[in-house]
Design an enzyme around this catalytic site. Sequence first.
Site, PDB file in Angstrom:
ATOM      1  N   LYS A  24      46.547  80.880 112.404  1.00 56.70           N
ATOM      2  CA  LYS A  24      47.340  79.850 113.095  1.00 56.70           C
ATOM      3  C   LYS A  24      46.628  79.378 114.369  1.00 56.70           C
ATOM      4  CE  LYS A  24      51.072  82.467 113.573  1.00 56.70           C
ATOM      5  NZ  LYS A  24      50.669  83.725 112.922  1.00 56.70           N
ATOM      6  N   ARG A  98      59.929  82.510 115.436  1.00 60.91           N
ATOM      7  CA  ARG A  98      59.698  83.690 114.601  1.00 60.91           C
ATOM      8  C   ARG A  98      60.995  84.298 114.095  1.00 60.91           C
ATOM      9  NH1 ARG A  98      54.345  84.990 117.070  1.00 60.91           N
ATOM     10  NH2 ARG A  98      53.395  86.759 116.029  1.00 60.91           N
ATOM     11  N   ARG A 137      38.572  91.043 113.092  1.00 61.34           N
ATOM     12  CA  ARG A 137      38.643  90.354 114.390  1.00 61.34           C
ATOM     13  C   ARG A 137      38.439  91.360 115.523  1.00 61.34           C
ATOM     14  NH1 ARG A 137      43.883  86.676 115.326  1.00 61.34           N
ATOM     15  NH2 ARG A 137      45.079  88.541 115.733  1.00 61.34           N
ATOM     16  N   ARG A 149      42.391  92.789 121.478  1.00 57.56           N
ATOM     17  CA  ARG A 149      43.847  92.713 121.644  1.00 57.56           C
ATOM     18  C   ARG A 149      44.463  94.080 121.375  1.00 57.56           C
ATOM     19  NH1 ARG A 149      46.535  87.572 118.657  1.00 57.56           N
ATOM     20  NH2 ARG A 149      48.187  89.130 118.495  1.00 57.56           N
ATOM     21  N   ARG A 160      53.516  94.709 112.548  1.00 58.01           N
ATOM     22  CA  ARG A 160      53.581  93.248 112.720  1.00 58.01           C
ATOM     23  C   ARG A 160      53.855  92.563 111.378  1.00 58.01           C
ATOM     24  NH1 ARG A 160      48.024  92.291 115.463  1.00 58.01           N
ATOM     25  NH2 ARG A 160      48.551  90.095 115.579  1.00 58.01           N
TER      26      ARG A 160
HETATM   27  P1  AMP Z   1      50.771  86.365 118.309  1.00 57.35           P
HETATM   28  O1  AMP Z   1      49.634  86.141 119.221  1.00 57.35           O
HETATM   29  O2  AMP Z   1      51.491  85.093 117.930  1.00 57.35           O
HETATM   30  O3  AMP Z   1      50.411  87.200 117.103  1.00 57.35           O
HETATM   31  O4  AMP Z   1      51.853  87.224 119.120  1.00 57.35           O
HETATM   32  C1  AMP Z   1      51.563  88.522 119.612  1.00 57.35           C
HETATM   33  C2  AMP Z   1      52.853  89.279 119.918  1.00 57.35           C
HETATM   34  O5  AMP Z   1      53.615  88.566 120.909  1.00 57.35           O
HETATM   35  C3  AMP Z   1      53.812  89.411 118.743  1.00 57.35           C
HETATM   36  O6  AMP Z   1      53.492  90.506 117.900  1.00 57.35           O
HETATM   37  C4  AMP Z   1      55.146  89.606 119.468  1.00 57.35           C
HETATM   38  O7  AMP Z   1      55.250  90.913 120.012  1.00 57.35           O
HETATM   39  C5  AMP Z   1      55.008  88.642 120.635  1.00 57.35           C
HETATM   40  N1  AMP Z   1      55.464  87.277 120.265  1.00 57.35           N
HETATM   41  C6  AMP Z   1      54.711  86.136 120.161  1.00 57.35           C
HETATM   42  N2  AMP Z   1      55.455  85.078 119.826  1.00 57.35           N
HETATM   43  C7  AMP Z   1      56.731  85.551 119.669  1.00 57.35           C
HETATM   44  C8  AMP Z   1      57.962  84.961 119.297  1.00 57.35           C
HETATM   45  N3  AMP Z   1      58.044  83.653 118.985  1.00 57.35           N
HETATM   46  N4  AMP Z   1      59.062  85.752 119.266  1.00 57.35           N
HETATM   47  C9  AMP Z   1      59.008  87.057 119.597  1.00 57.35           C
HETATM   48  N5  AMP Z   1      57.875  87.692 119.932  1.00 57.35           N
HETATM   49  C10 AMP Z   1      56.731  86.956 119.980  1.00 57.35           C
END
Ligand code: AMP
Length: 207
Positions: A24, A98, A137, A149, A160
């Site tokens: 994404k 989400r 990654r 990360r 996740r």
């Molecule tokens: P991402 O970089 O989008 O994979 O997000 C990393 C982490 O941030 C996720 O595993 C969640 O813990 C938190 N996170 C990101 N976006 C959301 C969202 N829309 N709702 C809830 N938690 C989020």
Amino acid sequence: MDGQTKPLTRTVNLILLGPPGAGKGTQAERLVETFGFKQLSTGDMLRAAKKSGTEMGNRVAAVMERGELVTDEIVVGLIEEQLTTAQADGFIFDGFPRTLAQADALGALLEKTGQSLDAVIEMQVDDAVLVERIVGRAEKARAAGEPVRADDNAETLTSRLATYHEQTAPLIAYYGEKDVLRSVDAMGSIDRIASDLGAIVANVNET
Ligand code: AMP
């Protein structure tokens, strides 16, 4: 895509929906370059808050490291702030919404700011490919001496993915009913996927 910017001729707001590791973020960056969107990634916003040590950042750090979702209230607040202050010809929502509650909140926010949701693009990838990509990654970042990360490890990834299937995947049917859902096979080369996404955006821009 030929690498040239093709500005949008109308406002196009879209969601990139897909599991962790679907690409994404990578594809959102390409769409920003090609069409001039503004990318709104709640994951990036939360990592920035964590890095700068804000009270909210400290509060969400452990939740993120466990691969769970932070509260709807926090992420909806972050998006609301952007939607009411940022100027753009179109937004790409990356990693948001989400949950069904977030999707409802986004619908209400867009309505309040007089905007539409033009496409929700589901990026389809098998779980086995995601595990390879995310572990890859992390290895690549480690080899390059870049920060890895905290949630890019095999253990958190399992959590996740489970979170995605339980809480986020229901959005596919939710948006399917609203007639805005499009799907792409997100398992090939980055260029081919970018080209498929670009074709969808160009099509939406023309309608
Ligand atoms: P991402 O970089 O989008 O994979 O997000 C990393 C982490 O941030 C996720 O595993 C969640 O813990 C938190 N996170 C990101 N976006 C959301 C969202 N829309 N709702 C809830 N938690 C989020």
